[in-house]
Design a protein around this motif. Structure first.
Motif, mmCIF file in Angstrom:
data_model
loop_
_atom_site.group_PDB
_atom_site.id
_atom_site.type_symbol
_atom_site.label_atom_id
_atom_site.label_comp_id
_atom_site.label_asym_id
_atom_site.label_seq_id
_atom_site.Cartn_x
_atom_site.Cartn_y
_atom_site.Cartn_z
ATOM 1 N N ARG A 263 0.828 -1.221 0.000
ATOM 2 C CA ARG A 263 0.000 0.000 0.000
ATOM 3 C C ARG A 263 0.855 1.261 0.000
ATOM 4 N N LEU A 264 1.560 1.435 -1.087
ATOM 5 C CA LEU A 264 2.367 2.647 -1.215
ATOM 6 C C LEU A 264 2.556 2.975 -2.682
ATOM 7 N N ARG A 265 2.914 4.231 -2.927
ATOM 8 C CA ARG A 265 3.231 4.681 -4.281
ATOM 9 C C ARG A 265 4.719 4.998 -4.259
ATOM 10 N N LEU A 266 5.411 4.593 -5.315
ATOM 11 C CA LEU A 266 6.866 4.736 -5.334
ATOM 12 C C LEU A 266 7.349 5.845 -6.256
ATOM 13 N N ALA A 267 8.488 6.424 -5.913
ATOM 14 C CA ALA A 267 9.197 7.341 -6.817
ATOM 15 C C ALA A 267 10.684 7.154 -6.544
ATOM 16 N N SER A 268 11.518 7.670 -7.420
ATOM 17 C CA SER A 268 12.965 7.481 -7.246
ATOM 18 C C SER A 268 13.718 8.740 -7.640
ATOM 19 N N ILE A 269 14.899 8.869 -7.040
ATOM 20 C CA ILE A 269 15.822 9.956 -7.404
ATOM 21 C C ILE A 269 17.167 9.296 -7.695
ATOM 22 N N LEU A 270 17.774 9.676 -8.817
ATOM 23 C CA LEU A 270 19.077 9.105 -9.168
ATOM 24 C C LEU A 270 20.198 10.043 -8.755
ATOM 25 N N LEU A 271 21.292 9.441 -8.298
ATOM 26 C CA LEU A 271 22.474 10.211 -7.873
ATOM 27 C C LEU A 271 23.701 9.692 -8.616
#
Ligand code: B12
Length: 256
Positions: free
Chosen positions: A154-162
């Motif tokens: 029960r979650l929505r995901l997002a990402s940040i690239l480094l």
């Protein structure tokens, strides 16, 4: 989950920036992922990532066990907008502090120009779930959902690239912990899953038929809301691990 050397100013800057934006903090999970060798060539400048998950509303999710509602559809749109804003803001702040990064939006519109190259096999160039497993936040369930240790699916995901490894990465999760639980497989209206357990060497198509899922999601979108959208969420709703059963973690008896 991860440790931060507070004497390293770059680590401190990243950690502080994230914490400033993830509010209220208890509705989020995040972790750092080593993505070396795993990303599409388009992202070749980046080797590391931050996986961010935002908890979905419990009562809205409880209400969609038999199919999506308009309230869920709107919630899902709001979550996409809110996560895109948060990851965008984090990146803006990180860049101001001299830390190069790239935010990957939570979703991609299925019939958009951007998605066209992936339409035939429904495999987008970037997998938020993979960033999540590399960050040690969870595993892939039997209906190909990311099952987080904190909120289940029960979650929505997002990402940040480094570009650089500024923080200690989580311990990658390489196998499923779903065990014998089959609730999502049985309740899937598209019969898209065959019950096999995931591990990092198990391709999606071995255990999950994404085309069947997409077709059913499209039927719900058109049938319920007269919209050309793909929406379902039954597998997310029925998973026991999203239903406040967390007191059993890390050894939920119902998975044995
Ligand atoms: C294309 C897409 C779809 C397609 C195909 C779905 C699918 N399962 O592949 C369709 C239209 C069918 C769809 C439907 C839905 N979707 Co969708 N979708 C996407 C999208 C844009 C890309 C997914 C993709 O490329 N899949 C291709 C496969 C190969 O990759 P994958 O699904 O990420 O999973 C594999 C990898 O993660 C790999 N993996 C994981 N760790 C590691 C580590 C290593 C080393 C390796 C090699 C591999 C590996 O294991 C998985 C299986 O092989 C993502 C957003 C994104 N950019 O990630 C959202 C996303 C997957 N969707 C999401 C949701 C919620 C849905 C729906 C519930 C719709 C709704 N909101 O009502 C349904 C249910 C789908 C389901 N049960 O999977 C969420 C899932 C959240 C969660 N808890 O898992 C995502 C992540 C969006 C988000 N920002 O949160 N979706």
């Amino acid at each position: 989950m991860h440790t931060v050397n507070m004497e390293n100013p770059v680590q401190t800057a990243v950690e502080q920036t994230i914490r400033e934006h993830l509010l209220p903090f208890e509705e989020f999970i995040y972790g750092y992922a080593d993505l070396r060798g795993l990303l599409d060539p388009e992202f070749r400048e980046f080797d590391y990532g931050i996986s961010i998950g935002k908890k979905l509303n419990g009562s809205i999710l409880d209400s969609i066990e038999n199919g999506p509602t308009l309230e869920y559809y709107e919630h899902y749109q709001e979550m996409n907008a809110s996560l895109a804003q948060i990851t965008g803001d984090i990146c803006t702040d990180l860049r101001k502090k001299g830390i190069p990064c790239m935010d990957i939006s939570p979703t991609v519109v299925m019939n958009s120009e951007e998605f066209k190259p992936y339409q035939h096999d429904l495999r987008y160039k970037f997998s938020h779930k993979m960033t999540g497993t590399r960050a040690g936040l969870g595993w892939i369930g039997k209906t190909d959902l990311f099952v987080s240790k904190a909120f289940g699916p029960r979650l929505r995901l997002a990402s940040i690239l480094l570009k650089i490894n500024v923080l200690e990465t989580g311990i990658p999760v390489n196998t499923s912990s779903c065990g014998k639980c089959d609730v999502c497989v049985v309740k899937c209206p598209a019969l898209a899953a065959n019950g096999k357990l995931w591990n990092i060497n198990t391709d999606r198509d071995i255990f999950f038929d994404a085309q069947k899922c997409r077709e059913q999601c499209g039927k719900f979108g058109m049938g319920l809301f007269q919209k050309d959208t793909r929406i379902c969420g039954i597998c997310v709703s029925v998973c026991p691990l999203g239903k406040n059963h967390w007191q059993y973690w890390p050894d939920p008896f119902f998975l044995k």
